[in-house]
Design a protein around this motif. Structure first.
Motif, PDB file in Angstrom:
ATOM      1  N   PHE A  81       4.328   7.596   5.018  1.00 44.01           N
ATOM      2  CA  PHE A  81       3.182   7.259   4.180  1.00 44.01           C
ATOM      3  C   PHE A  81       2.554   8.511   3.572  1.00 44.01           C
ATOM      4  O   PHE A  81       2.011   8.476   2.459  1.00 44.01           O
ATOM      5  CB  PHE A  81       2.119   6.507   4.989  1.00 44.01           C
ATOM      6  CG  PHE A  81       2.529   5.129   5.461  1.00 44.01           C
ATOM      7  CD1 PHE A  81       3.638   4.486   4.936  1.00 44.01           C
ATOM      8  CD2 PHE A  81       1.787   4.481   6.437  1.00 44.01           C
ATOM      9  CE1 PHE A  81       3.997   3.217   5.369  1.00 44.01           C
ATOM     10  CE2 PHE A  81       2.139   3.213   6.881  1.00 44.01           C
ATOM     11  CZ  PHE A  81       3.246   2.580   6.347  1.00 44.01           C
ATOM     12  N   VAL A  82       2.610   9.627   4.285  1.00 45.74           N
ATOM     13  CA  VAL A  82       2.067  10.888   3.767  1.00 45.74           C
ATOM     14  C   VAL A  82       2.754  11.254   2.462  1.00 45.74           C
ATOM     15  O   VAL A  82       2.099  11.605   1.465  1.00 45.74           O
ATOM     16  CB  VAL A  82       2.237  12.019   4.803  1.00 45.74           C
ATOM     17  CG1 VAL A  82       1.974  13.388   4.173  1.00 45.74           C
ATOM     18  CG2 VAL A  82       1.289  11.803   5.986  1.00 45.74           C
ATOM     19  N   ASP A  83       4.080  11.167   2.427  1.00 44.94           N
ATOM     20  CA  ASP A  83       4.805  11.490   1.197  1.00 44.94           C
ATOM     21  C   ASP A  83       4.552  10.454   0.118  1.00 44.94           C
ATOM     22  O   ASP A  83       4.435  10.796  -1.069  1.00 44.94           O
ATOM     23  CB  ASP A  83       6.305  11.582   1.483  1.00 44.94           C
ATOM     24  CG  ASP A  83       6.687  12.908   2.135  1.00 44.94           C
ATOM     25  OD1 ASP A  83       5.790  13.765   2.289  1.00 44.94           O
ATOM     26  OD2 ASP A  83       7.864  13.077   2.492  1.00 44.94           O
ATOM     27  N   LYS A  84       4.460   9.207   0.496  1.00 44.54           N
ATOM     28  CA  LYS A  84       4.206   8.155  -0.486  1.00 44.54           C
ATOM     29  C   LYS A  84       2.891   8.403  -1.230  1.00 44.54           C
ATOM     30  O   LYS A  84       2.788   8.148  -2.430  1.00 44.54           O
ATOM     31  CB  LYS A  84       4.163   6.804   0.222  1.00 44.54           C
ATOM     32  CG  LYS A  84       3.874   5.637  -0.706  1.00 44.54           C
ATOM     33  CD  LYS A  84       3.677   4.350   0.063  1.00 44.54           C
ATOM     34  CE  LYS A  84       3.183   3.256  -0.864  1.00 44.54           C
ATOM     35  NZ  LYS A  84       2.706   2.083  -0.128  1.00 44.54           N
ATOM     36  N   GLY A 163      -5.203   8.588  10.647  1.00 43.17           N
ATOM     37  CA  GLY A 163      -6.211   7.781   9.972  1.00 43.17           C
ATOM     38  C   GLY A 163      -6.211   7.851   8.453  1.00 43.17           C
ATOM     39  O   GLY A 163      -6.374   6.826   7.780  1.00 43.17           O
ATOM     40  N   PRO A 164      -6.020   9.048   7.846  1.00 41.17           N
ATOM     41  CA  PRO A 164      -6.091   9.134   6.384  1.00 41.17           C
ATOM     42  C   PRO A 164      -5.073   8.281   5.639  1.00 41.17           C
ATOM     43  O   PRO A 164      -5.257   8.022   4.446  1.00 41.17           O
ATOM     44  CB  PRO A 164      -5.858  10.624   6.117  1.00 41.17           C
ATOM     45  CG  PRO A 164      -6.364  11.309   7.344  1.00 41.17           C
ATOM     46  CD  PRO A 164      -5.984  10.391   8.464  1.00 41.17           C
ATOM     47  N   VAL A 165      -3.992   7.870   6.297  1.00 44.50           N
ATOM     48  CA  VAL A 165      -3.007   7.042   5.586  1.00 44.50           C
ATOM     49  C   VAL A 165      -2.914   5.628   6.148  1.00 44.50           C
ATOM     50  O   VAL A 165      -2.207   4.790   5.608  1.00 44.50           O
ATOM     51  CB  VAL A 165      -1.603   7.690   5.598  1.00 44.50           C
ATOM     52  CG1 VAL A 165      -1.607   8.988   4.805  1.00 44.50           C
ATOM     53  CG2 VAL A 165      -1.100   7.914   7.011  1.00 44.50           C
ATOM     54  N   ALA A 166      -3.631   5.345   7.242  1.00 46.22           N
ATOM     55  CA  ALA A 166      -3.467   4.057   7.920  1.00 46.22           C
ATOM     56  C   ALA A 166      -3.871   2.877   7.049  1.00 46.22           C
ATOM     57  O   ALA A 166      -3.173   1.861   7.003  1.00 46.22           O
ATOM     58  CB  ALA A 166      -4.267   4.044   9.230  1.00 46.22           C
ATOM     59  N   ASN A 167      -4.997   2.996   6.350  1.00 45.30           N
ATOM     60  CA  ASN A 167      -5.535   1.848   5.623  1.00 45.30           C
ATOM     61  C   ASN A 167      -5.129   1.797   4.154  1.00 45.30           C
ATOM     62  O   ASN A 167      -5.563   0.896   3.426  1.00 45.30           O
ATOM     63  CB  ASN A 167      -7.062   1.824   5.726  1.00 45.30           C
ATOM     64  CG  ASN A 167      -7.533   1.458   7.116  1.00 45.30           C
ATOM     65  OD1 ASN A 167      -6.749   1.039   7.959  1.00 45.30           O
ATOM     66  ND2 ASN A 167      -8.820   1.621   7.364  1.00 45.30           N
ATOM     67  N   ASP A 168      -4.313   2.727   3.710  1.00 47.17           N
ATOM     68  CA  ASP A 168      -3.866   2.718   2.319  1.00 47.17           C
ATOM     69  C   ASP A 168      -2.448   2.191   2.160  1.00 47.17           C
ATOM     70  O   ASP A 168      -1.908   2.179   1.053  1.00 47.17           O
ATOM     71  CB  ASP A 168      -3.943   4.136   1.729  1.00 47.17           C
ATOM     72  CG  ASP A 168      -5.378   4.611   1.576  1.00 47.17           C
ATOM     73  OD1 ASP A 168      -6.242   3.761   1.308  1.00 47.17           O
ATOM     74  OD2 ASP A 168      -5.638   5.808   1.758  1.00 47.17           O
ATOM     75  N   ASN A 169      -1.871   1.749   3.255  1.00 44.20           N
ATOM     76  CA  ASN A 169      -0.496   1.240   3.217  1.00 44.20           C
ATOM     77  C   ASN A 169      -0.410  -0.031   4.072  1.00 44.20           C
ATOM     78  O   ASN A 169       0.482  -0.200   4.898  1.00 44.20           O
ATOM     79  CB  ASN A 169       0.468   2.299   3.741  1.00 44.20           C
ATOM     80  CG  ASN A 169       0.450   3.568   2.900  1.00 44.20           C
ATOM     81  OD1 ASN A 169       1.175   3.683   1.923  1.00 44.20           O
ATOM     82  ND2 ASN A 169      -0.393   4.517   3.284  1.00 44.20           N
ATOM     83  N   LEU A 170      -1.360  -0.914   3.850  1.00 48.84           N
ATOM     84  CA  LEU A 170      -1.532  -2.062   4.731  1.00 48.84           C
ATOM     85  C   LEU A 170      -0.344  -3.017   4.680  1.00 48.84           C
ATOM     86  O   LEU A 170       0.120  -3.513   5.712  1.00 48.84           O
ATOM     87  CB  LEU A 170      -2.824  -2.803   4.392  1.00 48.84           C
ATOM     88  CG  LEU A 170      -4.117  -1.990   4.572  1.00 48.84           C
ATOM     89  CD1 LEU A 170      -5.321  -2.790   4.097  1.00 48.84           C
ATOM     90  CD2 LEU A 170      -4.301  -1.578   6.027  1.00 48.84           C
ATOM     91  N   ARG A 171       0.141  -3.300   3.497  1.00 46.66           N
ATOM     92  CA  ARG A 171       1.259  -4.243   3.385  1.00 46.66           C
ATOM     93  C   ARG A 171       2.496  -3.704   4.093  1.00 46.66           C
ATOM     94  O   ARG A 171       3.183  -4.439   4.817  1.00 46.66           O
ATOM     95  CB  ARG A 171       1.577  -4.547   1.922  1.00 46.66           C
ATOM     96  CG  ARG A 171       0.541  -5.422   1.224  1.00 46.66           C
ATOM     97  CD  ARG A 171       1.001  -5.840  -0.160  1.00 46.66           C
ATOM     98  NE  ARG A 171       2.211  -6.652  -0.094  1.00 46.66           N
ATOM     99  CZ  ARG A 171       2.223  -7.962   0.169  1.00 46.66           C
ATOM    100  NH1 ARG A 171       1.093  -8.600   0.413  1.00 46.66           N
ATOM    101  NH2 ARG A 171       3.358  -8.627   0.173  1.00 46.66           N
TER     102      ARG A 171
END
Length: 497
Positions: A81-84, A163-171
């Motif tokens: 998710f960090v790279d995404k 935390g910084p990427v947890a809620n931006d990739n919910l699907r």
């Protein structure tokens, strides 16, 4: 002495309101063979852990009712998710850098001089990867001897890393959870999904702390705060947006094999006004969409603020339950062990969650044996059919409570219903199947009890009766297939020489 119904029949009667006592139907041959196979696996002082792992990986697990979304995602996915999102990971602190200017400056440097790495660069270097995953999960905690922080701090600190990427990739996160659940025969998950919106109010904070022991004054303060929030268009807009985000993220997750529902949660580490306003938004959101089936409270219970404000939080739940009696509440309560807090801090948490807050399920319930009112608590939970959510892996890791020290045998002995669940399987890097392996190997339940426990996770789900009945019928079919497969497997076993 009455015989009990099979687990599926018992649940069908329970959700329909019928008596839960009747003659037991004839036991199927495949079920009997499965029970004998399972009994052999747990026999003796050293249960067959490999055999139990294979058994429970294949066995249908009705559901997972104590499940945190962000803690269920593995570190490997968060690095992707960090790279995404175009972020980078500081190789000194292993925290995610989200500042675009800092990231651009780092990328302008020669590779050898960069201190903020892409996820791909982290994955490419084994030493960096191992250091990261040690901070983002409990990996390697027990298999090396370097200096390290305490296990509870390790556990709760992980959320600050990813935390910084947890809620931006919910699907993507929900899809990972679904795929993993289907692979291990879990049909339903009820996940604590997102922190509900809140607003600070310093005046309410003062009133709440001042009047925690004065119910009349505290209720007046909560009524005034609720009325103000209820009439605030901006606050209500945040609730509508919050619900829309949940709906958008969860669209397409349910299918004929798998169902997921969502709990809103409040964070017990915050000031009273933030906790209360978050409860207001949680309860309101649960009224707006059927995918949101309950409200919870999270955050390390042993920290100063949750201990100080515990009764206050329970009274807030009581207030909100009176306004929204149809909204279900699951409560982290008694996730404490001797030594984590002074002894008096262990005396009342489960009691107040049940008697003050009106919780429908208790999460963890770990301090039961220390509670001043333990016998009455268990009687109330049994009589009111309030289950405890048992999380063996996290209880052992965070609090060091396992095996004979765990209160599960107290709950079982005195008839308190329970379910087996995972808590944060991505952080502790395990599965629901492994929770059942621990349950079976440490507590030696019969196959009938194991099967009943699987069905209990549907019985106590925060779902309408029709949905429970559908999932129960589905579970009936899956158990029939499983028991046929186990009977066939047993028939192929080679006798020991």
């Amino acid at each position: 002495m009455h015989k009990t119904l099979t687990a599926g029949a018992l649940l069908a009667l329970a959700v329909a309101g019928a008596p839960a006592v009747a003659k037991e139907p004839a036991t199927g041959a495949n079920e009997a063979k499965t029970a004998r196979h399972y009994a052999a696996l747990i026999a003796g002082d050293q249960p067959n852990l490999a055999g139990l792992t294979m058994f429970f990986t294949q066995m249908p697990k009705g559901g997972d009712l104590h499940h945190h979304y962000s803690g269920a995602i593995y570190a490997e996915s968060y690095v992707d998710f960090v790279d995404k999102q175009g972020f980078c990971i500081d190789k000194n602190s292993y925290r995610i850098e989200t500042d675009k200017a800092v990231i651009a400056a780092e990328r302008a440097k020669p590779a050898a001089q960069r201190t903020c790495l892409s996820g791909a660069e982290v994955n490419a270097d084994e030493n960096t990867w191992r250091e990261l995953v040690k901070r983002w999960s409990n990996k390697d905690f027990y298999n090396h001897f370097s200096e390290q922080i305490a296990p509870d701090r390790r556990f709760f600190h992980t959320f600050g890393y990813f935390g910084p990427v947890a809620n931006d990739n919910l699907r993507e996160g929900l899809q990972e959870i679904k795929t993993r659940a289907i692979a291990e025969n879990v049909g339903y998950i009820e996940t604590m999904f997102l922190l509900s919106p809140f607003v600070p109010n310093a005046d309410f904070d003062t009133q709440a702390w001042k009047n925690v022991d004065d119910d009349k004054a505290l209720d007046a303060a909560m009524r005034a705060a609720f009325a103000k929030l209820d009439a605030d268009p901006a606050f209500n807009k945040t609730i509508d947006d919050f619900v829309a985000n949940i709906v958008k993220a969860s669209d397409g997750i349910d299918d004929e094999r798998f169902t997921m529902r969502y709990q809103n949660y409040v964070l017990r580490l915050l000031n009273p006004s933030m906790v209360f306003s978050s409860m207001v938004s949680s309860f309101k959101a649960a009224q707006k969409n059927p995918r949101i089936v309950g409200v919870n409270i999270v955050g390390q219970e042993s920290q100063h603020v949750p201990m100080r404000d515990y009764l206050l939080h329970m009274k807030m739940f009581r207030f909100m339950k009176a306004k929204y009696p149809d909204v279900k509440v699951a409560m982290h309560a008694g996730e404490l062990a001797l030594g984590e807090v002074p002894p008096e801090g262990l005396k009342f948490h489960i009691d107040q969650a049940v008697s003050v807050a009106g919780a429908h399920r208790i999460g963890h319930g770990l301090d039961l044996a220390h509670e001043a009112n333990a016998p009455a608590i268990m009687k109330t939970m049994r009589d009111k059919d309030i289950p405890v959510e048992i999380n063996l892996t996290s209880n052992a890791f965070i609090s060091g409570v396992a095996g004979a020290s765990h209160p599960l045998n107290l709950y079982r002995r005195y008839g308190v219903p329970y379910v087996i669940s995972t808590d944060d399987a991505g952080v502790t890097r395990h599965t629901l199947s492994q929770e059942y392996v621990q349950f079976a190997s440490q507590f030696k339940p019969s196959y009938a009890e194991v099967k009943k426990t699987s069905y209990a996770s549907i019985r106590y789900a925060f779902l309408p009766v029709a949905e429970k009945q559908r999932l129960t019928r589905q579970l009936d079919g899956r158990f029939a297939d499983f028991e046929a497969a186990m009977a066939a497997l047993d028939a192929r076993a080679v006798p020991a020489k």
